[in-house]
Design an enzyme around this catalytic site. Structure first.
Site, PDB file in Angstrom:
ATOM      1  CE  LYS A  70      -8.554   0.956  -1.681  1.00 52.71           C
ATOM      2  NZ  LYS A  70      -9.590  -0.059  -1.437  1.00 52.71           N
TER       3      LYS A  70
ATOM      4  CG  ASP B  64      -2.116  -0.904   1.085  1.00 49.76           C
ATOM      5  OD1 ASP B  64      -2.390  -1.343  -0.039  1.00 49.76           O
ATOM      6  OD2 ASP B  64      -2.776  -1.169   2.106  1.00 49.76           O
TER       7      ASP B  64
ATOM      8  CG  MET C 268      -8.423   6.479   7.034  1.00 49.92           C
ATOM      9  SD  MET C 268      -9.175   4.991   6.319  1.00 49.92           S
ATOM     10  CE  MET C 268      -9.959   4.260   7.772  1.00 49.92           C
TER      11      MET C 268
END
Length: 267
Positions: free
Chosen positions: A73, A52, A186
């Site tokens: 991502k 990632d 996030m």
């Protein structure tokens, strides 16, 4: 004694990484020091590494013979679809590769490790989890913010903030009512919305809060403020993703510990 000598003295026997198997591993929050022996051992055996965006590329030096597949991502940026990632690791395993699926933090802490494991299980592909230092605990430790403190908190909540402005968002008022610290993954794009929701839920605006960006790496930045000012402070400091948001009285111990540490060093 060198690091290599010290590691060589440990009675560590890693599991055998079989062809056609997939290991779902966590690389920690970013710093190389957070890698576990299990993950380094897996890197040394892997034929293919699917990694990632939050994985430090220097980690991949431990897998010099492996094919490398970037599937980063990032919120708000073009990203590989999860279906594409699932198909890739299945195809690589079916081709007889020892596949290491490497994620930032821990694969099962907002890392979709369970989704990928389910896909592998449905395809009849053997897998195992290799836990990593989750970004929340790594970030708190590096920022000198204790995750728990006797007399301050009896619990701590890990939450995701990426959907804070959607109908499917968390009940922030319920989290505020616990009075316990919250670490939010996030959530930077929704920081002001989250802060307002927590205040509306009863958490005082003066509650200590912090944002920790690029934790455990040389680029780490830490902003400390209060719940009602943290979004402005983070914006003025130019802090953005990847970052974690910490809300609660545990944040106030950072200044005290920092101050005592400075006093001790100058004594």
């Amino acid at each position: 004694m060198t690091l290599r000598d010290s590691i060589g003295r440990l009675p560590f026997q890693g599991a055998t990484f079989e062809p056609g198997h997939v290991w779902l591993a966590g690389a920690g929050p970013g710093g190389l020091g957070c890698l576990t022996l299990d993950v380094v051992h897996a890197l040394s055996q892997a034929d293919a590494v699917v990694y990632d965006a939050l994985v430090d590329p220097t980690v991949l030096r431990a897998a010099p013979e492996a094919s490398l597949h970037f599937v980063g991502k990032r919120g708000g940026a073009p990203s590989f679809a999860q279906a594409h990632i699932n198909a890739l690791i299945v195809d690589l395993a079916r081709a007889g590769n020892r596949v290491l699926r490497l994620k930032g933090g821990d694969p099962n802490m907002f890392g979709r490790g369970a989704e990928e494991a389910l896909e592998l299980a449905r395809a009849g592909i053997p897998f195992r989890f290799l836990p990593g230092v989750t970004s929340a605990l790594g970030a708190l430790a590096d920022a000198r913010i204790p995750a728990t403190m006797r007399g301050i908190n009896k619990a701590i909540t890990f939450a995701t903030g990426h959907a804070a402005d959607d109908d499917d968002c968390l009940d922030w008022a319920a989290l505020a009512a616990t009075g316990q610290p919250i670490v939010i993954y996030m959530g930077m794009s929704n920081l002001e919305t989250i802060a307002d929701a927590l205040v509306a839920g009863g958490l005082p605006g003066g509650t200590p809060a912090a944002v920790i960006m690029s934790a455990t790496t040389p680029d780490e930045r830490i902003v400390v403020a209060t719940l009602d000012t943290i979004h402005r402070s983070a914006r003025e400091a130019g802090v953005g993703s990847p970052a974690l948001i910490v809300v609660g009285d545990i944040v106030s111990f950072r200044d005290e510990l920092q101050s005592l540490a400075r006093t001790d060093q100058t004594a």
